[in-house]
Design an enzyme around this catalytic site. Structure first.
Site, short mmCIF file in Angstrom:
data_model
loop_
_atom_site.label_atom_id
_atom_site.label_comp_id
_atom_site.label_asym_id
_atom_site.label_seq_id
_atom_site.Cartn_x
_atom_site.Cartn_y
_atom_site.Cartn_z
N HIS A 91 1.14 -1.35 -0.20
CA HIS A 91 0.25 -0.34 0.31
C HIS A 91 0.91 0.53 0.31
CE1 HIS A 91 -3.87 1.46 1.08
NE2 HIS A 91 -2.99 3.05 0.88
N CYS A 92 1.10 1.91 -1.03
CA CYS A 92 2.07 3.27 -1.15
C CYS A 92 1.22 4.80 -1.08
CB CYS A 92 1.95 3.35 -2.41
SG CYS A 92 3.61 4.44 -3.54
N VAL A 93 1.47 5.05 0.09
CA VAL A 93 1.20 6.21 0.61
C VAL A 93 1.34 7.31 -0.56
CG1 VAL A 93 1.39 5.90 3.13
CG2 VAL A 93 3.44 6.89 2.00
N ASN A 97 -3.07 4.75 -2.78
CA ASN A 97 -3.51 4.19 -2.98
C ASN A 97 -3.25 2.78 -3.39
OD1 ASN A 97 -5.51 2.31 -4.51
ND2 ASN A 97 -4.72 2.59 -6.72
#
Length: 245
Positions: A91-93, A97
């Site tokens: 999960h990429c901040v 997303n």
């Protein structure tokens, strides 16, 4: 290209598990992973009422107790999104997303074009950076010179950090694994989805070369390569499930 790739990562659903999804069982072999081998065969999804959560006789059956449903191979539950993500990497901040089966290629292109952009900016500012340490006359004002110096240093630092991240993901693509799976497979001498660097690359970028550097897939690839949808993946023919003790 940076903006196109970034928007594609942000706006594209990484891939979720449909409600009431069930794995397709191979009745003859008794396994739930029909794509065995190095080819690109088609796969179907169907309901299987005989599948039982946590069935010890079939290690391919995976059940998420948080979502209360079965999940396809290589799927993991995201604690941030509160759902299972197909072939979840992380999960990429930065893109707000998850990075999964349907947007992993776009994420890699975003890293690639970001590295190119920051490198080009650094090269264009290199002359001013060198002039900063020279004793000769400098055309720029002190304020402009200071701003240019800071911009150059920040771009170099950002480019190097993105390069390291990009190299890591290139190695993951080469081995046909994700960030999460890289930790999981440490206990396995052979990775079941490693089909060789070429087919591993095609499972992320497709076979159409003209689409490799844009955040999109050829319709023909989407039609003939089911793993681009994130549900079924071919496995290496010499792979054997670990023995249960």
């Amino acid at each position: 290209m940076v903006l196109w790739s970034y928007s594609s990562v942000v706006l594209t659903d990484p891939g979720g598990v449909p409600p009431n999804w069930r794995p397709l069982r191979d009745e003859e072999k008794g396994d739930a992973d029909p794509l065995v081998g190095s080819g690109y065969e088609s796969a179907e999804l169907c309901l299987n009422q005989s599948a039982v959560p946590g069935d010890p006789t079939n290690q391919d059956l995976r059940f998420c107790f948080k979502c209360n449903q079965f999940k396809p191979p290589r799927t993991h539950h995201c604690s941030v999104c509160k759902r299972c993500i197909l072939k979840m990497d992380h999960h990429c901040v930065w893109v707000v997303n998850c990075v999964g089966a349907l947007n992993y290629k776009y994420f890699l292109l975003f890293l690639f074009y970001t590295f190119l952009e920051t490198t080009l900016v650094s090269l264009s500012l290199l002359r001013v950076f060198i002039d900063f340490f020279n004793d000769g006359e400098i055309d720029e004002t002190p304020g402009t010179l200071a701003a240019t110096f800071i911009t150059f240093v920040l771009n170099i630092a950002f480019a190097l950090s993105v390069l390291g991240f990009l190299i890591m993901h290139i190695s993951l693509v080469r081995a046909n694994t994700t960030t999460i799976e890289a930790y999981e497979k440490k206990t396995s001498p052979k990775w079941r989805y490693d089909l060789g660097w070429k087919k591993n690359f095609e499972q992320v970028f497709g076979t159409e070369k003209k689409f490799w550097f844009i955040p999109a897939y050829a319709e023909n690839d989407l039609r003939r390569m089911p793993f681009l949808q994130g549900f079924e993946y071919p496995t290496r023919p010499d792979w054997e499930p670990p023995q249960q003790h």
